[in-house]
Design an enzyme around this catalytic site. Structure first.
Site, short mmCIF file in Angstrom:
data_model
loop_
_atom_site.label_atom_id
_atom_site.label_comp_id
_atom_site.label_asym_id
_atom_site.label_seq_id
_atom_site.Cartn_x
_atom_site.Cartn_y
_atom_site.Cartn_z
N HIS A 38 33.68 38.54 29.21
CA HIS A 38 34.60 38.23 30.30
C HIS A 38 33.97 37.21 31.23
CE1 HIS A 38 36.99 39.45 34.10
NE2 HIS A 38 37.74 38.70 33.33
N GLU A 59 35.19 35.76 34.52
CA GLU A 59 36.06 35.57 35.69
C GLU A 59 35.42 34.47 36.53
OE1 GLU A 59 39.19 36.82 37.03
OE2 GLU A 59 38.57 35.03 38.11
N GLU A 90 45.50 33.47 34.28
CA GLU A 90 45.77 32.60 35.45
C GLU A 90 45.65 31.11 35.10
OE1 GLU A 90 44.87 36.44 36.24
OE2 GLU A 90 43.10 35.18 36.20
N GLU A 112 47.56 34.51 29.53
CA GLU A 112 48.46 35.37 30.30
C GLU A 112 49.60 34.48 30.80
OE1 GLU A 112 47.95 38.60 33.85
OE2 GLU A 112 47.03 36.66 34.13
N GLU A 172 49.98 44.20 32.92
CA GLU A 172 49.07 44.71 33.94
C GLU A 172 49.70 44.71 35.32
OE1 GLU A 172 45.88 41.71 33.36
OE2 GLU A 172 46.30 41.03 35.38
C1 NOJ Z 1 43.22 39.11 36.69
C2 NOJ Z 1 43.42 39.32 35.23
O1 NOJ Z 1 44.77 39.06 34.90
C3 NOJ Z 1 43.01 40.73 34.88
O2 NOJ Z 1 43.29 40.99 33.53
C4 NOJ Z 1 41.57 40.90 35.21
O3 NOJ Z 1 41.20 42.23 34.97
C5 NOJ Z 1 41.29 40.58 36.68
N1 NOJ Z 1 41.85 39.31 37.03
C6 NOJ Z 1 39.81 40.52 36.99
O4 NOJ Z 1 39.26 39.40 36.39
CA CA Z 2 46.70 37.97 36.14
#
Ligand code: NOJ
Ligand code: CA
Length: 689
Positions: free
Chosen positions: A397, A399, A468, A486, A492
């Protein structure tokens, strides 16, 4: 009589000049016709069997450097060609895709100073139209800045529209279903208080993919294809004559795109169909994308995965370490790996594994994550070899918290770190306002970034799923490792503080967001009230459990997450096995009875063993679908395994009401299946020996 004579003369006087200029292009089946007129400002129009669907609409640009408007042109020449070829995607809804079109290339010289040369390329397919601009290399004109693209889609009537409000930073909205005259984008945007970063454009702006339905029953779908080095095209609606005008997402100083000659814009796509199923079945957007470069793609492997993820969303654990509830700890991750191994799930995503989550959100900070430093309770090396010993792979991951500069600087190291730990899939994320400050998620700079990451990852045989990012435009044909994103309101979002998803949402997504490419929708929630760990939570998952299962077939994606916590999945072991068994690559797909906002039903044949799956989803209404098994092999009998809503199932009152039934069918037989309110079904049809 006099009047008639007068118009006759006028026609006589005007028509020779016009006749020479107007150029036409017809689809291979003769039904779609594009008419291009370079006189008095370049325009195009589109009709289907004589019915004008896109009225004469402007084409062109205004540049800010050099400051010039490119809308009046002299036609230098044109070329036409016909193409009919079939290609095989690395993965997808069908194994062979026919790419059949007629193309017209117009070479134009602007009447402005400088007299810029551009080419406009039109393609007429049986299922719609694509066109784009090309800027050939030329004397005295190389670098230029686009102020706006002047492309229009003049609809000329108040169609029904499935739309989300225009926004430079997010596409995570619920869809609105109104006539175009009723579009109130600012109001729709303001309602969405759970979306963290929003940059609304104005009251008349909507996003693509945009699904329209005309009163005559035509389905018109507007989007774009092959967005690589350009901003996202949003649309400004002029309600006077229902014209949609291109509005490109600006950068921090208001410019739209920095280009140099030898380049082209993305394709503007218009899918046209007399049936809703025709929209779902169209491969036009994929066909407009470039083929993947020659090479070996066996390393791009479709997969299902689970994640140390939902437990943070529902408040059982946290991403950060200092809370004392850190979810990504070695012992916990091992449990996920064990669960994946037990059910034959290929991957385990781990979020919150790396330092930085203590203060990552909302601060527009530069150096939050380095993507290579695990928290002290996360034994990276041990876990990746533990996973491998169980035939499971960890999913990385990244982020970025919107700090894209930071990510780009560290990207090589971050990807090398993955290779070193035997990880070949990464989920990227762009939560928050973008750095460089003033850039938007949908700007040219960011679109270049998403492709840059995809290409860099491909060099290391890494697959990418992004969150995003800007909505997809079929680029997974060109870059098969950019598997899914996404880029819309996903499953989610059920967990958003005030309002999650409506039961109809997925039935609209299939017609809109999904036409651009696979979505990381994360179906597979089996626990519906989301307040188990934090009782104050109000939101819930607004589907039945059968619908959650159906989504694995209805929403095509080569990479699919089973969203829920292992302990929730474990309550339905047979259902988990059923889902794990669903193929991720299909021989063929047939959309059956579908309508945006109501229901989507599809039949798909597995590539490997000829097994068929049929699945459907409904909106908030209970519905019955009659399935006609004429697609099955004649004379053969198939064993049916059906998972459907129980009689009393309901997305709100009884989401877990489910029945599992076995029977058999022959080709040509029919079967009625009921879907509950917010429900669905999925069936497997295996050939008897
Ligand atoms: C937004 C993402 O859509 C989600 O899947 C993720 O868990 C969180 N950000 C944290 O990165
Ligand atoms: Ca998201």
């Amino acid at each position: 009589m006099k009047k008639a004579l007068f118009s006759l003369i006028l026609l006589f006087l005007l028509s020779p000049a016009f006749a020479q200029q107007i150029t036409q292009l017809t689809s291979p089946d003769g039904k779609i016709q594009i008419e291009i007129n370079p006189e008095n400002g370049l325009t195009y129009s589109v009709s289907h069997q004589g019915k004008l669907l896109i009225q004469p609409s402007r084409l062109g640009f205004s540049l800010t450097k050099p400051e010039v408007k490119l809308s009046e042109f002299d036609l230098l020449g044109s070329e036409e060609k016909s193409v009919d070829q079939t290609w095989t995607p690395v993965y997808g809804e069908r194994s062979d895709i026919r790419d059949q079109y007629r193309e017209l290339r117009l070479r134009l010289k602007a009447k402005s100073q400088p007299a810029v040369e551009i080419q406009v390329v039109f393609r007429a397919y049986n299922d719609g139209v694509g066109f784009r601009y090309e800027f050939p290399e030329q004397e005295g004109f190389k670098h230029f800045i686009v102020g706006e693209e002047l492309t229009e889609f003049r609809l000329g009537a108040d169609h029904l529209a499935f739309w989300i409000p225009g926004d430079y930073d997010t596409n995570e909205f619920l869809y609105n279903t109104t006539r175009l005259s009723e579009v109130k984008a600012l109001e729709a945007n303001a309602k969405e208080i759970d979306i963290a970063v929003k940059s609304p454009i104005g009251d008349h702006f909507v996003q693509t993919p945009l699904q329209l339905v005309t009163d005559a029953g035509y389905y018109i779908h507007i989007h774009e294809a092959a967005l690589v080095n350009y901003p996202v095209m949003q649309l400004e609606l002029d309600k006077a004559d229902f014209t949609l005008k291109s509005h490109l997402v600006p950068d921090a100083v208001g410019n739209k795109a920095y280009l140099q000659t030898g380049t082209s814009t993305p394709w503007r796509s218009i899918i046209i169909s007399k049936t809703p199923e025709g929209i779902l079945a169209s491969d036009l957007i994929l066909n407009l994308n470039e083929p993947a470069s020659e090479g070996d793609y066996t390393w791009v492997t479709p997969q299902k995965f689970i994640g140390v993820w939902w437990e943070m969303h529902v408040g059982k654990g946290t991403w950060d370490y200092s809370s004392g509830k850190h979810a990504a700890n070695t012992a916990n991750v091992k449990k996920y790996i064990d669960f994946a191994a037990k059910y034959g799930i290929e991957g385990v995503l781990v979020e919150g594994w790396n330092e930085g989550w203590e203060d990552w959100f909302g601060n527009w900070k530069e150096e939050v994550f380095d993507f290579v430093t695990p928290y002290p309770d996360y034994a990276m090396k041990e876990l990746s070899s533990y996973a491998r010993s169980k035939n499971v792979r960890l999913i990385m991951h990244h982020e970025t918290s919107g700090s894209v500069t930071n990510y780009e600087r560290r990207l090589d190291d971050a990807l090398d770190f993955m290779v070193q730990h035997d990880i070949n899939t990464v989920k990227t994320g762009y939560v928050g306002k973008i750095i460089p400050r003033g850039e938007h998620h949908d700007s040219q700079w960011m679109n270049r970034h998403y492709v840059h990451v995809g290409k860099k990852a491909a060099e290391k045989k890494i697959m990418v799923v992004s969150h995003e990012s800007s909505r997809p435009t079929g680029l997974h044909r060109t870059y098969p490792n950019m598997m899914a994103s996404e880029a819309a309101r996903g499953n989610e979002f059920n967990n958003a503080p005030t309002f999650g998803l409506t039961p109809e949402h997925e039935t609209i997504l299939a017609f809109t967001r999904l036409k651009g490419g696979p979505m990381d929708y994360t179906p597979g929630f089996f626990d519906f009230k989301l307040n188990r760990f934090e009782p104050s939570r109000k939101t819930q998952v607004n589907t039945t459990i059968a619908k959650q299962a159906a989504l694995f077939v209805v929403f095509y994606s080569p990479i699919q997450m089973l969203g829920d916590l292992p302990e929730n999945l474990e309550k339905y072991p047979d259902l988990v096995r059923f889902i794990v068994d669903i193929p991720l690559n299909w021989q063929e797909s047939q959309y059956i009875k579908s309508a945006p906002g109501d229901q989507v039903v599809v039949a798909r044949k597995a590539k490997e063993n000829g097994v068929w799956y049929v699945a459907g989803i409904s909106d908030e209404q209970a519905r019955e679908v009659e399935l006609d098994f004429s697609f099955l092999e004649k004379g053969k009998t198939y064993t049916v395994h059906l998972i459907q809503d129980s009689q009393d199932a309901h997305y709100d009152l009884n989401p877990t009401g489910m029945e599992s039934k076995s029977s058999s069918v022959k080709a040509g037989q029919k079967m009625k299946v009921r879907m509950a309110e917010g429900g669905g079904f999925v069936m497997k049809l295996s050939l008897n020996n």
